[in-house]
Motif scaffolding. Structure first.
Motif, mmCIF file in Angstrom:
data_model
loop_
_atom_site.group_PDB
_atom_site.id
_atom_site.type_symbol
_atom_site.label_atom_id
_atom_site.label_comp_id
_atom_site.label_asym_id
_atom_site.label_seq_id
_atom_site.Cartn_x
_atom_site.Cartn_y
_atom_site.Cartn_z
ATOM 1 N N LEU A 161 0.981 -1.150 0.161
ATOM 2 C CA LEU A 161 -0.116 0.036 -0.024
ATOM 3 C C LEU A 161 0.843 1.285 -0.063
ATOM 4 C CD1 LEU A 161 -2.815 1.348 0.043
ATOM 5 C CD2 LEU A 161 -2.425 1.380 2.863
ATOM 6 N N PHE A 162 0.781 2.142 -0.936
ATOM 7 C CA PHE A 162 1.298 3.596 -1.017
ATOM 8 C C PHE A 162 0.481 4.440 -0.856
ATOM 9 C CE2 PHE A 162 3.618 0.372 -3.702
ATOM 10 C CZ PHE A 162 5.048 0.597 -3.409
ATOM 11 N N VAL A 163 0.646 5.391 -0.028
ATOM 12 C CA VAL A 163 -0.059 6.480 0.378
ATOM 13 C C VAL A 163 0.701 7.850 -0.231
ATOM 14 C CG1 VAL A 163 -1.090 8.099 2.034
ATOM 15 C CG2 VAL A 163 -1.266 5.570 2.419
ATOM 16 N N LEU A 164 0.069 8.351 -1.074
ATOM 17 C CA LEU A 164 1.073 9.661 -1.992
ATOM 18 C C LEU A 164 0.214 10.856 -1.508
ATOM 19 C CD1 LEU A 164 0.722 7.619 -5.261
ATOM 20 C CD2 LEU A 164 2.795 7.607 -3.458
ATOM 21 N N ASP A 165 1.165 11.989 -1.783
ATOM 22 C CA ASP A 165 0.638 13.286 -1.641
ATOM 23 C C ASP A 165 0.624 13.693 -3.014
ATOM 24 O OD1 ASP A 165 0.037 15.923 -1.263
ATOM 25 O OD2 ASP A 165 1.735 16.326 0.150
ATOM 26 N N GLU A 166 -0.332 14.214 -3.730
ATOM 27 C CA GLU A 166 -0.551 14.487 -5.071
ATOM 28 C C GLU A 166 -0.387 15.961 -5.296
ATOM 29 O OE1 GLU A 166 -3.480 12.107 -6.896
ATOM 30 O OE2 GLU A 166 -2.020 10.560 -7.239
ATOM 31 N N ARG A 167 -0.139 16.698 -4.151
ATOM 32 C CA ARG A 167 0.101 18.039 -4.377
ATOM 33 C C ARG A 167 1.205 18.570 -5.439
ATOM 34 N NH1 ARG A 167 0.684 20.456 1.410
ATOM 35 N NH2 ARG A 167 2.047 18.438 1.446
ATOM 36 N N GLU A 168 1.187 19.869 -5.980
ATOM 37 C CA GLU A 168 2.273 20.239 -7.016
ATOM 38 C C GLU A 168 3.348 20.562 -6.044
ATOM 39 O OE1 GLU A 168 3.858 21.115 -10.333
ATOM 40 O OE2 GLU A 168 1.685 20.270 -10.255
ATOM 41 N N VAL A 169 4.345 20.040 -6.398
ATOM 42 C CA VAL A 169 5.556 20.543 -5.561
ATOM 43 C C VAL A 169 6.007 21.814 -5.898
ATOM 44 C CG1 VAL A 169 8.161 19.670 -5.355
ATOM 45 C CG2 VAL A 169 6.480 17.941 -5.751
ATOM 46 N N PRO A 170 6.358 22.786 -4.562
ATOM 47 C CA PRO A 170 6.809 23.991 -5.138
ATOM 48 C C PRO A 170 8.222 24.049 -5.697
ATOM 49 C CG PRO A 170 6.208 23.700 -2.665
ATOM 50 C CD PRO A 170 6.206 22.462 -3.570
ATOM 51 N N GLU A 171 8.284 25.011 -6.670
ATOM 52 C CA GLU A 171 9.705 25.224 -7.444
ATOM 53 C C GLU A 171 10.906 25.016 -6.460
ATOM 54 O OE1 GLU A 171 12.050 25.347 -10.404
ATOM 55 O OE2 GLU A 171 9.961 25.081 -10.608
ATOM 56 N N GLU A 172 10.928 25.790 -5.381
ATOM 57 C CA GLU A 172 12.118 25.631 -4.542
ATOM 58 C C GLU A 172 12.410 24.272 -3.949
ATOM 59 O OE1 GLU A 172 8.874 27.335 -1.760
ATOM 60 O OE2 GLU A 172 9.578 27.628 -4.018
ATOM 61 N N ILE A 173 11.396 23.406 -3.791
ATOM 62 C CA ILE A 173 11.634 21.960 -3.430
ATOM 63 C C ILE A 173 12.148 21.082 -4.446
ATOM 64 C CG2 ILE A 173 10.563 20.235 -2.296
ATOM 65 C CD1 ILE A 173 11.060 22.539 -0.372
ATOM 66 N N GLN A 174 11.332 21.548 -5.475
ATOM 67 C CA GLN A 174 11.806 20.664 -6.819
ATOM 68 C C GLN A 174 13.167 20.867 -7.162
ATOM 69 O OE1 GLN A 174 9.635 18.543 -8.421
ATOM 70 N NE2 GLN A 174 11.427 18.050 -9.871
ATOM 71 N N GLN A 175 13.708 22.139 -7.156
ATOM 72 C CA GLN A 175 15.062 22.551 -7.546
ATOM 73 C C GLN A 175 16.074 22.006 -6.286
ATOM 74 O OE1 GLN A 175 15.783 24.124 -10.346
ATOM 75 N NE2 GLN A 175 17.956 23.432 -9.962
ATOM 76 N N PHE A 176 15.541 21.970 -5.153
ATOM 77 C CA PHE A 176 16.545 21.406 -3.917
ATOM 78 C C PHE A 176 16.629 19.836 -4.199
ATOM 79 C CE2 PHE A 176 17.000 19.406 -0.019
ATOM 80 C CZ PHE A 176 18.070 20.009 0.681
ATOM 81 N N THR A 177 15.739 19.247 -4.425
ATOM 82 C CA THR A 177 15.699 17.766 -4.476
ATOM 83 C C THR A 177 16.645 17.440 -5.969
ATOM 84 O OG1 THR A 177 13.682 17.547 -5.576
ATOM 85 C CG2 THR A 177 13.609 17.335 -3.286
#
Length: 73
Positions: free
Chosen positions: A41-57
């Motif tokens: 079972l996978f529980v996911l958060d499907e919100r849009e990732v903020p740009e600064e978090i996307q860039q950091f990762t």
């Protein structure tokens, strides 16, 4: 969250979690979704990732790959 088992009783518990996850997620401000894949079972958060978090990762992943490449040459 990832949960798995071959035990049918645990699979029933997973179904309970699957039904409860959206309610709990909404309380946290998430856009929750669940996926039961085989016995996992996978529980996911499907919100849009903020740009600064996307860039950091992306940067962290690139640095980790670069470090692994240098260490294993």
């Amino acid at each position: 969250m990832i949960q798995s088992s071959d035990d049918p009783a645990v699979m029933d518990d997973l179904e309970d979690v699957r039904r409860a996850a959206p309610k709990a997620g909404r309380r946290l401000g998430w856009k929750p979704a669940t996926r039961l894949v085989g016995e996992r079972l996978f529980v996911l958060d499907e919100r849009e990732v903020p740009e600064e978090i996307q860039q950091f990762t992306e940067n962290a992943a690139a640095e980790a790959m670069d470090r692994a490449w240098r260490e294993h040459r």
